[in-house]
Enzyme design. Sequence first.
Site, short mmCIF file in Angstrom:
data_model
loop_
_atom_site.label_atom_id
_atom_site.label_comp_id
_atom_site.label_asym_id
_atom_site.label_seq_id
_atom_site.Cartn_x
_atom_site.Cartn_y
_atom_site.Cartn_z
N ALA A 1 0.77 -1.24 0.00
CA ALA A 1 0.00 0.00 0.00
C ALA A 1 0.80 1.30 0.00
O ALA A 1 0.30 2.33 -0.44
CB ALA A 1 -0.93 0.00 1.21
N ALA A 2 2.03 1.28 0.51
CA ALA A 2 2.78 2.55 0.66
C ALA A 2 3.00 3.20 -0.71
O ALA A 2 3.22 2.49 -1.69
CB ALA A 2 4.11 2.29 1.33
N CYS B 1 3.76 -0.21 -12.61
CA CYS B 1 4.03 0.97 -13.43
C CYS B 1 5.26 0.67 -14.30
O CYS B 1 6.22 1.43 -14.32
CB CYS B 1 4.22 2.21 -12.57
SG CYS B 1 5.52 2.08 -11.35
N ASP C 1 2.08 -3.10 4.14
CA ASP C 1 3.38 -2.89 3.50
C ASP C 1 4.48 -3.17 4.51
O ASP C 1 4.18 -3.52 5.65
CB ASP C 1 3.52 -1.48 2.91
CG ASP C 1 4.31 -1.50 1.60
OD1 ASP C 1 5.43 -2.05 1.61
OD2 ASP C 1 3.82 -1.00 0.58
N GLY D 1 0.35 5.08 0.03
CA GLY D 1 -1.03 5.21 0.46
C GLY D 1 -1.91 6.04 -0.47
O GLY D 1 -3.05 6.35 -0.13
N SER D 2 -1.41 6.39 -1.66
CA SER D 2 -2.23 7.17 -2.59
C SER D 2 -3.46 6.37 -3.03
O SER D 2 -4.59 6.85 -2.97
CB SER D 2 -1.43 7.54 -3.84
OG SER D 2 -0.32 8.32 -3.48
N LYS D 3 -3.20 5.13 -3.46
CA LYS D 3 -4.32 4.30 -3.91
C LYS D 3 -5.17 3.88 -2.72
O LYS D 3 -6.38 3.76 -2.82
CB LYS D 3 -3.81 3.08 -4.69
CG LYS D 3 -3.11 3.47 -5.98
CD LYS D 3 -2.61 2.26 -6.74
CE LYS D 3 -1.65 2.65 -7.84
NZ LYS D 3 -0.32 3.08 -7.34
N ASP E 1 -0.70 -3.71 -6.22
CA ASP E 1 0.07 -2.78 -7.04
C ASP E 1 1.53 -3.14 -6.75
O ASP E 1 2.15 -2.59 -5.85
CB ASP E 1 -0.26 -1.34 -6.64
CG ASP E 1 0.44 -0.33 -7.52
OD1 ASP E 1 0.36 -0.47 -8.75
OD2 ASP E 1 1.09 0.59 -6.98
#
Lengths: 285, 151
Positions: free
Chosen positions: A106-107, A221, A129, A109-111, A171
């Site tokens: 998760a880090a 990405c 995370d 934490g944007s998503k 992600d």
Amino acid sequence: MEEKEFLDWLSSFTDSELAFNSLKSQKDSFRINTLKIPIATFEEISQLKCEPLGWYPSARLLSVPIQLGNTFEYFLGYLHPQSLSSMVPPLVLDPKPGEQVLDLTAAPGSKTTQISSLMENQGILVANDEPDREIFIVNNLSRLGALNVIVTNRDAKHWPLKKEFDKVLLDAPCSALGSNLNALRRFSLPGIQKLATVQKDMIISAFDALKPGGTLVYSTCTYTKEENEDAISYLFERRHEAKLEKIKIKIPHEKGLDGLTEAWRIYPQTLGSEGFFIAKIKKVE
Amino acid sequence: MDFESAEQLRIFLTERFGIHLPKEILLKNTKSHGIRVHSLKSGSSEHIYGLEGFMACSKNSGLSQYFFQLIGHLAQKNVIALNKKDTIACISGEQIKKSLTSTPGLVILTYKGHILGYGVLEGKGSIRYPVREKQKREINNEIAGYPGRNL
């Protein structure tokens, strides 16, 4: 890897010069944080020069550059700087209020905070995370007012709770060739293979955390097939109840490779943002 | 300012600011993570995964500015509206001076109806905005007033 070598390699996927130049010239973007302010109120109070995007009401593209971290809107938690492409995986995940959702890596934490906002602070969102990255998640959660999130520090390759979640976002940590121009300097085949091994462990772990009928969104990405389509194929070989699902939202994209046409490749020229790979996988009952 | 329990903090918010927390916002005591704020609508307050929400107050860090940003609009009293100069000074960690309109103690600080957080009003009218080094900001823009908020 040198820039020319990278462009040659990238040209096997897309118009590499266009992709490279689009990434270099991308504009800053942000997400209106609806946990703290309704979109209509934000539009009334904010004097930032920005344009909305048709595919996500909270997304804004800055028309006049400004250091977003030094604005009132940031300080008050009304916005979160986030690339347009990185807003797509949570939209594909489509979390609903009341669901149990896991964001496995998760880090910063944007998503995570975007998911919390889509869940309207209702239901449970577990943001996992490594321990040394927890602080980034916690800061963003508090600034943005996300109240339904639990932060954990488990090894994402071995998530302990099976069949618990309605939705899981993975992600995955990746070579970041789609988002970071410096990443190509670190690019090496052994490096990619090492990452691919980690991603394969993680995708199995993420899938096993799903309840039957649940949905996994896998994203990176980067552009390499080893980190994207190969990870999906690896999952399909080992978990026969995993099925690739069509992504129904309407956002410009290109198809995945190796016959995985329901997966999405987003190149920098597609959204004027980072390169991303996104696949939506259903756990059939 | 230290609070021993979630209940003590809740009572303080009501007595000092007239804040009654909405039913969906819960405060919870924890053993090592201070008093946490979380959402009732997240389901059960006991989870096998861990602690939900974020820290509203702890012995080490004190009260959270972000907690006050979340609930400050519910305040009925001890609210001080700042002008832009004082707002920017506060946010960057400077002490400011105001004529006393509230009794000394904690106050809610606002700018054009936006909740900046809480400040500590001291005897002679000086106000401190407790903020951690990393949270200090140099604001470079302007914002319009929050519609319908006369705080």
